[in-house]
Design an enzyme around this catalytic site. Structure first.
Site, PDB file in Angstrom:
ATOM      1  N   MET A   1      12.342  32.701  30.142  1.00  0.00           N
ATOM      2  CA  MET A   1      13.632  33.259  30.565  1.00  0.00           C
ATOM      3  C   MET A   1      14.660  33.071  29.447  1.00  0.00           C
ATOM      4  SD  MET A   1      13.642  31.972  34.550  1.00  0.00           S
ATOM      5  CE  MET A   1      13.603  30.228  34.114  1.00  0.00           C
ATOM      6  N   ASP A   2      14.723  34.038  28.552  1.00  0.00           N
ATOM      7  CA  ASP A   2      15.542  33.931  27.352  1.00  0.00           C
ATOM      8  C   ASP A   2      16.732  34.889  27.415  1.00  0.00           C
ATOM      9  OD1 ASP A   2      16.361  33.174  24.846  1.00  0.00           O
ATOM     10  OD2 ASP A   2      14.921  34.417  23.765  1.00  0.00           O
ATOM     11  N   GLY A   3      17.908  34.388  27.053  1.00  0.00           N
ATOM     12  CA  GLY A   3      19.059  35.283  26.927  1.00  0.00           C
ATOM     13  C   GLY A   3      20.216  35.013  27.868  1.00  0.00           C
TER      14      GLY A   3
ATOM     15  N   SER B   1      11.878  37.653  27.670  1.00  0.00           N
ATOM     16  CA  SER B   1      13.015  38.568  27.659  1.00  0.00           C
ATOM     17  C   SER B   1      13.781  38.469  26.345  1.00  0.00           C
ATOM     18  CB  SER B   1      13.939  38.261  28.836  1.00  0.00           C
ATOM     19  OG  SER B   1      14.345  36.901  28.811  1.00  0.00           O
ATOM     20  N   SER B   2      14.715  39.380  26.144  1.00  0.00           N
ATOM     21  CA  SER B   2      15.639  39.451  25.000  1.00  0.00           C
ATOM     22  C   SER B   2      14.992  39.953  23.712  1.00  0.00           C
ATOM     23  CB  SER B   2      16.330  38.099  24.746  1.00  0.00           C
ATOM     24  OG  SER B   2      15.489  37.192  24.072  1.00  0.00           O
TER      25      SER B   2
END
Length: 309
Positions: free
Chosen positions: A42-44, A254-255
């Site tokens: 879960m990036d960003g 993500s991102s």
């Protein structure tokens, strides 16, 4: 009053239409193979908060809402296991006040998730926290233990939350546990260079010493009938934190980043990697759909590689 009633009817109609369209979409996708396990980095969250000029923690709160949506879509389409990377062991190296803030936020989100009874009960979610849980601050560890206990009887779907986790911690730990089993508990030590050492004197260990070198070879005196075989991959597999679930079919970060960040390195040998440009709070239905379509596209190749392994 009449205007409010009309708006309410329209809102309900659009919501029902959205649900129906989603069910039809999932029915079409389900004609192909559906992944059993999807893992998410879960990036960003911070970049999202900066992008929209949110207050501190605003990005993480938006990310939590995104997680709820992603879980719903995954479970609706038939994915049984969802794993999320919530907190790395390396994150403990941040400033104490920053670590405290994240711990407080994690406790809040764990307790918040348990209040989301619609998702927990509708999909029969069992929550498991994966990692070196004794490193967590006590309130967070207690909240995690309560969540696991409260959902222990659920077996329909699983949410695995990796906290105080890195693969570089998980793998040596699994090797250590495997060597302990093979050596009969005579003592094993893992060095920084990747080797596992025990007490190898015949007098003290009875010929049961075990060592795994940095190149992956297993050494030891297995003259004893109980130790004819050295440590095997299957031994290490069963001692992994992630042994509670099958290996991921898809790893999504993500991102747009493509780094694995020390996450599930052992388990992602035969796995689709997908890096949508959306920041984590922007993740939703279409990112989940595209991940599954990508998995279906490469399904035959991945199955072939698994059989060759």
């Amino acid at each position: 009053m009449e205007e409010e009633r009309s708006e309410s009817i329209m809102t309900k109609f659009l919501a029902d239409l959205n649900i129906t369209a989603r069910k039809l979409l999932f029915r079409v996708i389900s004609t192909g193979p559906i992944p059993q396990h999807i893992a998410f980095i879960m990036d960003g969250n911070r970049r999202f908060a900066k992008k929209w000029k949110l207050t501190e923690g605003g990005g993480h709160k938006a990310g939590f809402l995104s997680l709820m949506s992603v879980l719903k879509y995954c479970y609706e389409i038939g994915v049984k296991y969802v794993t999320v990377y919530a907190f790395s062991i390396d994150n403990f190296n941040r400033r104490p006040d920053e670590v405290q803030y994240v711990m407080d936020l994690m406790q809040e989100k764990i307790e918040g998730f348990m209040k989301e009874l619609t998702i927990v009960n509708r999909y029969g979610v069992r929550v498991l926290f994966i990692g070196d849980l004794k490193r967590l601050y006590e309130p967070v560890r207690v909240a995690a233990e309560k969540a696991m206990e409260a959902t222990a009887n659920n077996t329909h779907t699983y949410l695995l939350v990796c906290v105080a986790y890195t693969s570089s911690h998980e793998i040596p730990r699994a090797i250590y546990e495997s060597c302990e089993e093979k050596s009969g508990g005579t003592g094993v030590m893992i060095n920084g260079n990747g080797s596992v050492n025990g007490d190898y004197s015949e007098e003290k260990s009875g010929g049961t010493g075990v060592m795994i070198n940095g190149n992956g070879n297993v050494n030891g005196d297995y003259s004893n009938e109980d130790h004819e075989e050295g440590v095997k991959v299957v031994d290490i597999d069963k001692n992994m934190y992630m042994a509670v679930a099958p290996d991921p079919d898809i790893l999504v970060r993500s991102s747009g980043e493509t780094r694995l960040s020390n996450f599930l390195l052992w388990q992602t040998t035969n796995c689709v990697l997908y890096s949508p440009k959306a920041l984590w709070p922007e993740m939703g239905l279409w990112q989940v759909v595209w991940a599954i379509l990508k998995f279906q596209k490469h399904y035959k190749y991945l199955e072939k590689k698994k059989k060759q392994a």
